[in-house]
Design a protein around this motif. Sequence first.
Motif, PDB file in Angstrom:
ATOM      1  N   LEU A  41      15.194  17.921  -5.737  1.00 27.59           N
ATOM      2  CA  LEU A  41      13.806  17.744  -5.326  1.00 27.59           C
ATOM      3  C   LEU A  41      13.749  17.322  -3.865  1.00 27.59           C
ATOM      4  N   ALA A  42      12.557  17.437  -3.289  1.00 25.87           N
ATOM      5  CA  ALA A  42      12.311  16.922  -1.940  1.00 25.87           C
ATOM      6  C   ALA A  42      10.920  16.299  -1.930  1.00 25.87           C
ATOM      7  N   TYR A  43      10.700  15.378  -0.998  1.00 24.98           N
ATOM      8  CA  TYR A  43       9.427  14.673  -0.888  1.00 24.98           C
ATOM      9  C   TYR A  43       8.934  14.771   0.549  1.00 24.98           C
ATOM     10  N   LEU A  44       7.645  15.060   0.699  1.00 23.82           N
ATOM     11  CA  LEU A  44       7.016  15.081   2.016  1.00 23.82           C
ATOM     12  C   LEU A  44       5.764  14.225   1.987  1.00 23.82           C
ATOM     13  N   PRO A  45       5.432  13.577   3.103  1.00 23.09           N
ATOM     14  CA  PRO A  45       4.167  12.851   3.153  1.00 23.09           C
ATOM     15  C   PRO A  45       2.989  13.824   3.046  1.00 23.09           C
ATOM     16  N   LEU A  46       1.890  13.350   2.501  1.00 19.33           N
ATOM     17  CA  LEU A  46       0.661  14.134   2.452  1.00 19.33           C
ATOM     18  C   LEU A  46      -0.120  13.812   3.718  1.00 19.33           C
TER      19      LEU A  46
ATOM     20  N   SER B  14       0.854  -1.181   0.000  1.00 24.84           N
ATOM     21  CA  SER B  14       0.000   0.000   0.000  1.00 24.84           C
ATOM     22  C   SER B  14       0.894   1.236   0.000  1.00 24.84           C
ATOM     23  N   LEU B  15       0.686   2.122  -0.970  1.00 28.78           N
ATOM     24  CA  LEU B  15       1.545   3.293  -1.141  1.00 28.78           C
ATOM     25  C   LEU B  15       0.780   4.574  -0.838  1.00 28.78           C
ATOM     26  N   PRO B  16       1.155   5.285   0.219  1.00 34.48           N
ATOM     27  CA  PRO B  16       0.478   6.537   0.540  1.00 34.48           C
ATOM     28  C   PRO B  16       0.913   7.645  -0.417  1.00 34.48           C
ATOM     29  N   PRO B  17       0.108   8.687  -0.536  1.00 30.54           N
ATOM     30  CA  PRO B  17       0.506   9.799  -1.405  1.00 30.54           C
ATOM     31  C   PRO B  17       1.604  10.653  -0.757  1.00 30.54           C
ATOM     32  N   TYR B  18       2.508  11.114  -1.584  1.00 29.34           N
ATOM     33  CA  TYR B  18       3.578  12.035  -1.207  1.00 29.34           C
ATOM     34  C   TYR B  18       3.465  13.284  -2.058  1.00 29.34           C
ATOM     35  N   VAL B  19       4.085  14.347  -1.567  1.00 31.87           N
ATOM     36  CA  VAL B  19       4.152  15.598  -2.313  1.00 31.87           C
ATOM     37  C   VAL B  19       5.600  15.784  -2.741  1.00 31.87           C
ATOM     38  N   MET B  20       5.795  15.967  -4.031  1.00 34.62           N
ATOM     39  CA  MET B  20       7.125  16.250  -4.571  1.00 34.62           C
ATOM     40  C   MET B  20       7.230  17.769  -4.724  1.00 34.62           C
TER      41      MET B  20
ATOM     42  N   VAL C  70       2.639  17.690   4.642  1.00 32.28           N
ATOM     43  CA  VAL C  70       1.893  18.789   4.019  1.00 32.28           C
ATOM     44  C   VAL C  70       0.425  18.401   3.917  1.00 32.28           C
ATOM     45  N   THR C  71      -0.459  19.378   4.105  1.00 28.52           N
ATOM     46  CA  THR C  71      -1.888  19.134   3.946  1.00 28.52           C
ATOM     47  C   THR C  71      -2.355  19.626   2.580  1.00 28.52           C
ATOM     48  N   LEU C  72      -3.494  19.122   2.139  1.00 29.32           N
ATOM     49  CA  LEU C  72      -4.073  19.615   0.892  1.00 29.32           C
ATOM     50  C   LEU C  72      -4.439  21.087   1.001  1.00 29.32           C
ATOM     51  N   GLU C  73      -4.834  21.513   2.188  1.00 34.61           N
ATOM     52  CA  GLU C  73      -5.154  22.930   2.388  1.00 34.61           C
ATOM     53  C   GLU C  73      -3.941  23.805   2.086  1.00 34.61           C
ATOM     54  N   GLU C  74      -2.769  23.344   2.497  1.00 32.61           N
ATOM     55  CA  GLU C  74      -1.550  24.115   2.242  1.00 32.61           C
ATOM     56  C   GLU C  74      -1.194  24.134   0.755  1.00 32.61           C
ATOM     57  N   LEU C  75      -1.647  23.132   0.025  1.00 26.30           N
ATOM     58  CA  LEU C  75      -1.333  23.041  -1.404  1.00 26.30           C
ATOM     59  C   LEU C  75      -2.402  23.671  -2.290  1.00 26.30           C
ATOM     60  N   ALA C  76      -3.553  23.982  -1.731  1.00 27.11           N
ATOM     61  CA  ALA C  76      -4.713  24.413  -2.523  1.00 27.11           C
ATOM     62  C   ALA C  76      -4.430  25.618  -3.412  1.00 27.11           C
ATOM     63  N   THR C  77      -3.583  26.534  -2.982  1.00 26.41           N
ATOM     64  CA  THR C  77      -3.308  27.732  -3.792  1.00 26.41           C
ATOM     65  C   THR C  77      -2.017  27.607  -4.597  1.00 26.41           C
ATOM     66  N   GLU C  78      -1.313  26.505  -4.426  1.00 26.45           N
ATOM     67  CA  GLU C  78      -0.053  26.283  -5.147  1.00 26.45           C
ATOM     68  C   GLU C  78      -0.329  25.721  -6.543  1.00 26.45           C
ATOM     69  N   PRO C  79       0.495  26.041  -7.536  1.00 22.56           N
ATOM     70  CA  PRO C  79       0.334  25.400  -8.846  1.00 22.56           C
ATOM     71  C   PRO C  79       0.705  23.920  -8.762  1.00 22.56           C
TER      72      PRO C  79
ATOM     73  N   LEU D  83       7.378  25.084   2.129  1.00 26.50           N
ATOM     74  CA  LEU D  83       6.667  24.037   2.870  1.00 26.50           C
ATOM     75  C   LEU D  83       7.596  22.952   3.407  1.00 26.50           C
ATOM     76  N   LEU D  84       8.834  22.931   2.972  1.00 29.26           N
ATOM     77  CA  LEU D  84       9.764  21.901   3.441  1.00 29.26           C
ATOM     78  C   LEU D  84      10.143  22.072   4.911  1.00 29.26           C
ATOM     79  N   ASP D  85       9.722  23.183   5.520  1.00 29.96           N
ATOM     80  CA  ASP D  85       9.939  23.353   6.956  1.00 29.96           C
ATOM     81  C   ASP D  85       9.015  22.439   7.756  1.00 29.96           C
ATOM     82  N   GLU D  86       7.997  21.890   7.098  1.00 30.90           N
ATOM     83  CA  GLU D  86       7.020  21.018   7.739  1.00 30.90           C
ATOM     84  C   GLU D  86       7.475  19.561   7.638  1.00 30.90           C
ATOM     85  N   GLU D  87       6.929  18.701   8.512  1.00 28.87           N
ATOM     86  CA  GLU D  87       7.207  17.262   8.425  1.00 28.87           C
ATOM     87  C   GLU D  87       6.299  16.580   7.420  1.00 28.87           C
TER      88      GLU D  87
END
Length: 168
Positions: A119-124, A27-33, A46-55, A40-44
């Motif tokens: 690049l960097a990857y964070l869990p969603l 089972s593979l959870p979603p990640y944010v690249m 990321v939420t969808l709310e934080e991404l909502a205004t990002e391209p 946002l990389l200061d966070e452990e």
Amino acid sequence: LGRAEIDVAITYDLEIPKDIAFEPLISLPPYVMLRHDHPLLDEEAVTLEELATEPMVLLDLPLSREYFLSTFQNAGFRPTISERTASLSVARSLVANGFGFCLINMRPTTTTAPDGEELAYLPLKGDHRHLVVGLAAKRSEHQSRIVSAFHDHVRDRVEAGSLPGMGN
């Protein structure tokens, strides 16, 4: 599989026909690249709310397109898609060069995009549907020895954590 051109496939658990048997493996959870210097990389995570205004750079492949878009729809958001590509390599380069973030489930083993940018990857963060990768084959009472051996081999590789991009 449907035309009997292959005996077994490694695939996601998306839209599996009823005549196909699916054996879940991982089972593979979603990640944010993200670009390596994204704020946002200061966070452990990321939420969808934080991404909502990002391209967003959408990995635009059959079935996965719907999966990634439904992640937003289920949370009541609509992403701002800046770019679409059917190539993970192109998506990695677009993200690394600041065209937006990308949702993925299979993390590349490198943090370097094909053009050399970082690049960097964070869990969603949140309760989002995972993609399940597994083995698919025509439903049958009999499985050939070679298909059975392939199943065993893939199962062993997953258990050993040695399949590239699967969070290992």
